[in-house]
Design an enzyme around this catalytic site. Structure first.
Site, short mmCIF file in Angstrom:
data_model
loop_
_atom_site.label_atom_id
_atom_site.label_comp_id
_atom_site.label_asym_id
_atom_site.label_seq_id
_atom_site.Cartn_x
_atom_site.Cartn_y
_atom_site.Cartn_z
N GLY A 1 39.76 35.31 43.51
CA GLY A 1 38.39 35.39 43.99
C GLY A 1 38.17 36.54 44.95
O GLY A 1 38.95 37.50 44.95
N SER B 1 44.45 39.20 41.07
CA SER B 1 43.34 39.36 40.14
C SER B 1 42.10 38.67 40.65
O SER B 1 42.17 37.75 41.47
CB SER B 1 43.72 38.78 38.78
OG SER B 1 43.79 37.37 38.87
N LYS B 2 40.96 39.15 40.18
CA LYS B 2 39.69 38.56 40.59
C LYS B 2 39.66 37.12 40.12
O LYS B 2 39.14 36.24 40.78
CB LYS B 2 38.52 39.29 39.92
CG LYS B 2 38.54 40.78 40.15
CD LYS B 2 37.59 41.48 39.18
CE LYS B 2 38.00 42.94 39.01
NZ LYS B 2 37.24 43.64 37.99
N ARG B 3 40.22 36.93 38.94
CA ARG B 3 40.14 35.63 38.33
C ARG B 3 40.84 34.56 39.17
O ARG B 3 40.30 33.49 39.39
CB ARG B 3 40.81 35.74 36.96
CG ARG B 3 40.24 34.72 36.11
CD ARG B 3 39.99 34.86 34.70
NE ARG B 3 40.39 33.58 34.15
CZ ARG B 3 41.22 33.47 33.18
NH1 ARG B 3 41.72 34.56 32.64
NH2 ARG B 3 41.54 32.30 32.72
#
Length: 507
Positions: free
Chosen positions: A273, A268-270
């Site tokens: 990054g 995930s982007k969270r």
RNA sequence: GCCGCUAUCGUCUAGGGGUUAGGACGGAUGGUUCUCAGCCAUCAAACCGGGGUUCGAAUCCCCGUAGCGGUACCA
């Protein structure tokens, strides 16, 4: 096909004359990451394989988090990968608009229908109240976290809330009959209605929510197959319930397993990054073909012999019946291997083109640098590139002599003792002499002159070559030294040998 | 907590009642070469556990366990 025969049958239930239409529906709240790229790829491949259409819809109902910038980043990433869409995004099409934020009136029509038929209701609960309800439900071991208390609000209560200025949300009334979910990959199951809660379908700010908009648009846009990550599995019965009440046609569902990090968590982007951002791989000098090939093999396989698939082969061979059920770990080593493979398939000219922007970024080349010479450098580098950005550390010394001698290399090949250093100086001096006197400065002549010197003087080839390599490049590894010598040219080579000897005698 | 999904080498996976459980990445070793990379050869490395069914189970069934996903007025 063994275990997958059931699935095969299911995907074959598509009427052949029905044009397959699939969609990728990202929310523009960040960059496109590896997982998103794979969802896009599977959709795109499925469409191409079946001669269908690939639609890009932007699910931007979350006004607070959606940005234009993100949307364009997603476009860039998708385009770089070559996953062009037939409709949607910035392209338009017969079912425009394709941005959900521009489709509000469509959703309003359905919401009204839902409200009027008594299948949805206003909910005036505040965030705090909702939280308390959830907490309570949890301690009661309830199977849902909202109890539907606003289903039967009296008109007095409603008025009271309104006079307080509360802005209601709209909730869908979930059915009390089990819901059957058919999934091409996961199979079929029945969902106990006791686990389904009355979802919010319209926020208090008037913006509808994913579970409503998604299924409406899938129907409105004639989507035949919804291929998405398994994080949406639990949304599916809710969406089916909504569609049923609205009398909407259902697409077929195919939930693909998640892409995981090396500790098994969802990418995930969270949490990861831009380490997982597709655009970042482009910037680092990965090839879209490698990326596509890599990502395709995450959860999909063809047989037990093939790892390398061109895009054309992927289109030809891809289908949902060979997509597995379990998550797959993103293994950068394999991506690197594939990238090296695809780089090496490019001819020297194409590789030079690809590498040029990296050189330019570093200020190593400009328009006056001779193309011919650059191509020879690329040719000398040969199969040593894993990514295009590797060109910088591997070729910097061709453009500048402003480099340090690697201490490990110095210690090993130039010598730790004064005695050894003196010997190295002697070799370097002689090598310089040989190169000075050589009639032609080409590979053959240089090579035979050097071998003649080493062999006649009983000097180990390795020792001589490594000593000179460090003098010329600062490191102990790289392309054939004869290539380097000739590419650098006689003057530069002699200069660097002088510099090395100065270094050796001062230390 | 609740709901759901999943389970073959470290990783991606093939296989799917009887196989030496196959391949690839990565790793190790050897060969080739001026080094490195590459290439070639070789090796190590797996069916989550327990019960069934069966002559026979990694494969089918059940029960565990573990991991993951969801549990938002995100998608």
């Amino acid at each position: 096909m063994g275990k997958n025969s059931e699935r095969t049958k299911m995907s074959d239930t598509v009427v052949p004359n029905d044009k397959i239409r699939v969609r990728m529906a990202p929310s523009p709240t960040g960059f496109l990451h590896i997982g998103g790229a794979r969802t896009a790829l599977f959709n795109w491949l499925f469409a191409k394989h079946h001669n269908g259409q690939f639609i890009l819809r932007i699910d931007d109902t979350d006004v607070a988090r959606s940005t234009d910038e993100s949307m364009h980043e997603i476009y860039t990433a998708l385009k770089w990968l070559g996953l062009e869409w037939d409709e949607g995004g910035d392209k338009g099409g017969p079912y425009a608009p394709y941005l959900q934020s521009e489709r509000k009136t469509i959703y309003e029509k359905y919401v009204t229908q839902l409200l009027e038929s008594g299948n949805a209701y206003y909910c005036y609960c505040s965030t705090e109240e909702l939280e308390a309800i959830r907490k309570e439900a949890r301690s009661n071991k309830s199977t849902r976290s909202y109890d539907g208390r606003c289903r039967h609000l009296s008109s007095e209560a409603t008025e009271q809330y309104m006079s307080e200025g509360r802005k209601p949300t709209v909730r869908i009334k979930m059915p009390d009959k089990p819901i059957r979910v058919d999934d091409i990959i996961l199979g079929s199951r029945n969902i106990d209605p006791a686990t389904l809660e009355d979802e919010v379908i319209v926020r208090s700010n008037g913006m509808p929510n994913y579970n409503l908009t998604s299924i409406i648009d899938d129907a409105e846009m004639q989507i035949t197959h919804v291929i998405r990550g398994t994080e949406h599995l639990n949304n599916t019965p809710k969406q089916i319930a909504i569609a049923n009440v609205l009398g909407l046609n259902l697409p077929q569902f195919a939930h693909i397993p998640l892409v995981l990090d090396d500790s098994g968590r969802k990418l995930s982007k969270r949490h990861h990054g831009d380490l997982v951002a597709v655009n970042r791989y482009r910037e680092q000098g990965y090839l879209p073909e490698a990326m596509l090939n890599f990502v395709a093999r995450l959860g999909w396989s063809y047989d037990d012999k093939q790892e390398i698939f061109s895009v054309a082969e992927l289109i030809e061979k891809f289908d949902l019946d060979r997509v597995g059920k379990s998550g797959s770990v993103f293994d950068i080593k394999k991506l690197e291997w594939l990238n090296a493979h695809y780089i090496n398939e490019l001819d020297v000219s194409a590789r030079t083109d690809a590498v040029m922007s990296f050189w330019e970024q570093e200020g190593l080349v400009d328009s006056s640098t001779k193309r011919d010479w650059l191509e020879k450098i690329v040719e000398a580098v040969g199969e040593r590139l894993t990514t295009f950005q590797d060109i910088i550390p591997q070729t910097r010394y061709f453009f500048t002599d402003d480099f340090e001698y690697e201490s490990k290399a110095v210690k090993k090949w130039w010598g730790g003792s004064d005695e050894k250093k003196e010997k190295t100086c002697e070799i370097l001096t002689n090598l310089g002499q040989v190169l000075q006197e050589v009639a032609e400065f080409d590979i053959e002549t240089v090579e035979s002159a050097i071998w003649k010197y080493t062999d006649e003087n009983d000097i180990k080839r390795v020792a001589a070559m490594q000593a000179m390599r460090i003098a010329l490049t600062g490191t102990s590894f790289g392309p054939s030294l004869f290539d380097i010598v000739v590419l650098l040219g006689r003057d530069e080579v002699l200069k660097r040998i002088q510099r090395a000897m100065a270094y050796l005698s001062h230390k």
